[in-house]
Design a protein around this motif. Structure first.
Motif, mmCIF file in Angstrom:
data_model
loop_
_atom_site.group_PDB
_atom_site.id
_atom_site.type_symbol
_atom_site.label_atom_id
_atom_site.label_comp_id
_atom_site.label_asym_id
_atom_site.label_seq_id
_atom_site.Cartn_x
_atom_site.Cartn_y
_atom_site.Cartn_z
ATOM 1 N N ALA A 214 0.818 -1.206 0.000
ATOM 2 C CA ALA A 214 0.000 0.000 0.000
ATOM 3 C C ALA A 214 0.855 1.261 0.000
ATOM 4 C CB ALA A 214 -0.928 -0.003 1.216
ATOM 5 N N ALA A 215 2.106 1.144 0.440
ATOM 6 C CA ALA A 215 2.996 2.293 0.507
ATOM 7 C C ALA A 215 3.694 2.581 -0.818
ATOM 8 C CB ALA A 215 4.045 2.065 1.598
ATOM 9 N N LEU B 271 -7.638 -2.017 2.270
ATOM 10 C CA LEU B 271 -6.343 -2.146 2.932
ATOM 11 C C LEU B 271 -6.373 -3.362 3.852
ATOM 12 C CD1 LEU B 271 -3.649 -0.374 3.269
ATOM 13 C CD2 LEU B 271 -4.632 0.254 5.478
ATOM 14 N N LEU C 132 -2.718 0.238 11.104
ATOM 15 C CA LEU C 132 -3.648 1.231 10.569
ATOM 16 C C LEU C 132 -3.145 2.658 10.748
ATOM 17 C CD1 LEU C 132 -7.069 -0.252 11.779
ATOM 18 C CD2 LEU C 132 -6.116 -0.326 9.458
ATOM 19 N N TRP D 195 -3.056 5.492 8.081
ATOM 20 C CA TRP D 195 -4.054 5.185 7.066
ATOM 21 C C TRP D 195 -5.452 5.591 7.517
ATOM 22 C CZ3 TRP D 195 -2.232 3.961 2.457
ATOM 23 C CH2 TRP D 195 -0.944 3.411 2.365
ATOM 24 N N ARG E 19 -10.514 8.256 6.662
ATOM 25 C CA ARG E 19 -9.145 8.102 6.190
ATOM 26 C C ARG E 19 -8.219 9.117 6.849
ATOM 27 N NH1 ARG E 19 -8.255 10.421 0.141
ATOM 28 N NH2 ARG E 19 -6.153 10.678 0.964
ATOM 29 N N HIS E 20 -6.966 8.743 6.966
ATOM 30 C CA HIS E 20 -5.926 9.666 7.402
ATOM 31 C C HIS E 20 -5.635 10.631 6.249
ATOM 32 C CE1 HIS E 20 -1.950 11.081 8.655
ATOM 33 N NE2 HIS E 20 -2.269 10.677 9.886
ATOM 34 N N ALA F 218 -3.323 9.263 3.614
ATOM 35 C CA ALA F 218 -3.672 8.029 2.891
ATOM 36 C C ALA F 218 -3.800 8.320 1.399
ATOM 37 C CB ALA F 218 -4.970 7.445 3.435
ATOM 38 N N SER F 219 -3.392 7.370 0.592
ATOM 39 C CA SER F 219 -3.319 7.559 -0.857
ATOM 40 C C SER F 219 -4.703 7.692 -1.494
ATOM 41 C CB SER F 219 -2.590 6.372 -1.494
ATOM 42 O OG SER F 219 -2.733 6.365 -2.893
ATOM 43 N N THR G 67 -8.062 5.124 -1.940
ATOM 44 C CA THR G 67 -9.384 5.547 -1.465
ATOM 45 C C THR G 67 -10.282 6.084 -2.567
ATOM 46 O OG1 THR G 67 -8.607 7.800 -1.010
ATOM 47 C CG2 THR G 67 -8.362 6.167 0.757
ATOM 48 N N ILE H 21 -11.770 5.115 4.161
ATOM 49 C CA ILE H 21 -10.911 4.045 3.679
ATOM 50 C C ILE H 21 -11.460 2.727 4.202
ATOM 51 C CG2 ILE H 21 -9.312 4.235 5.645
ATOM 52 C CD1 ILE H 21 -7.034 3.526 3.656
ATOM 53 N N VAL I 237 -10.864 -1.122 5.420
ATOM 54 C CA VAL I 237 -9.756 -1.854 6.049
ATOM 55 C C VAL I 237 -10.252 -3.195 6.583
ATOM 56 C CG1 VAL I 237 -8.524 0.255 6.677
ATOM 57 C CG2 VAL I 237 -10.138 -0.716 8.287
#
Length: 333
Positions: free
Chosen positions: A51-52, A74, A82, A85, A111-112, A115-116, A120, A126, A128
């Motif tokens: 995910a990174a 995720l 988490l 994220w 979502r954070h 987060a990408s 999302t 997001i 999870v």
């Protein structure tokens, strides 16, 4: 993605073993390097990418032929993964995690900010989940969180074995980790806890009454919704052969009217039905969870029989997760 040619194809997809220490170590190392590795979960096989690693995540969309506006789920080994994220975890979400994680429950959480958007789909939430198999979680502990949509071409039947993964994606991904057949056979239940009362956005192995009992409040199960989540497309989980979903009486009548020169259908049924000797058929279990576990495998088998169509006897309407998959599998524009 590392290893892809300009045509988007690899030389071959390697098979690793989930029960082999070296296989798990290789899978974790390759995921950290940005490679695409199909992994076995209790639900279906997922196509995992770190995910990174944005390039690896893009590779998932390319390998599957999946539109970029579809959010991904995720997968983590621990709740601590988490961090970075998810913006925050409510008491309600923690209650559900304590009760059902690891297991087939995907939670929709805030979502954070970091987060990408690729994962999302630009939403403020997001999805999870924490898969059940401890050997798979060992891989995730070593490589970090991954995205892992079903390891199949977009809209096609979800794979429940490593063999089925290879049938759909061989040459498009780096490896598949063979963990044997999936024990549940249908994708996870997706529950939105950002919405109150909580609502199921994809029916799955965990039912509304189970979730409601743990939360001490009603969990909604909308029959239809427009929320963008995995699997919420009219046409999905589809065999290459056209499929029809029929009530038992309709199926029996249609079978009786097949003409001598008509191309024979392949029949999937769960009740007792008299079939002509030249009709290819498979009987599915009449118990809900057993039926769900075998459904995708039976559909893949039916697709391989070169019939003119696949005729599927409609199971009980109360089996919401099964009905959801069958309606999408049989949908035609």
């Amino acid at each position: 993605m590392e290893g892809l040619s300009g045509a988007g194809l690899l030389k071959a997809t390697q098979t690793l073993s989930l029960t082999d220490v070296q296989g798990r170590s290789t899978a974790a190392r390759w995921l950290k390097q940005g490679k695409l590795v199909a992994i076995p979960t209790e639900t279906v096989y997922g196509l995992a990418a770190s995910a990174a690693n944005g390039d690896a995540v893009k590779g998932v969309f390319t390998a599957k032929g999946r539109p970029l506006d579809h959010p991904l789920i995720l997968h983590v080994a621990t709740v601590e993964q988490l961090d970075g994220w998810v913006a925050h975890i409510s008491d309600q979400a923690r209650t559900l995690m304590d009760a059902f994680w690891p297991g087939p429950l995907t939670l929709i959480l805030p979502r954070h900010p970091e987060a990408s958007d690729l994962i999302t789909a630009g939403k403020d939430t997001i999805a999870v989940r924490m898969p059940a198999d401890p050997l798979l979680r060992e891989i995730l502990s070593n490589c970090g969180p991954v995205v892992a949509p079903s390891a199949n071409p977009h809209k096609k039947i979800s794979p429940t074995s490593a063999r089925q993964v290879l049938q759909g994606l061989d040459g498009r991904i780096d490896a598949v980790v063979d963990g044997g057949p999936c024990t549940l056979g249908l994708e996870s239940t997706i529950l939105d806890v950002c919405h109150q009362p909580p609502r199921i956005l994809r029916a799955g192995p965990l039912f509304a009454d189970q979730l409601s009992e743990v939360l001490g409040q009603t969990v909604l199960t909308p029959e239809q919704h427009s929320v963008s989540v995995a699997g919420n497309m009219p046409a999905h989980y589809q065999p290459n052969t056209p499929a029809q979903l029929m009530a038992r009486a309709t199926l029996v009548e249609a079978l009786a009217q097949i003409e001598a020169d008509q191309h024979r259908p392949v029949v999937l049924h769960y009740s007792a039905i008299d079939l002509a000797p030249d009709v290819i058929a498979k009987a599915l279990p009449n118990q809900r969870r057993d039926y769900a576990r075998q459904l995708y495998d039976a559909m893949a088998w039916a697709d391989s029989q070169a019939g003119g169509e696949i005729w599927i006897e409609r199971p009980p309407l109360a089996w919401l997760e099964v009905q959801d998959r069958l309606q999408r599998a049989c949908y035609r524009e």
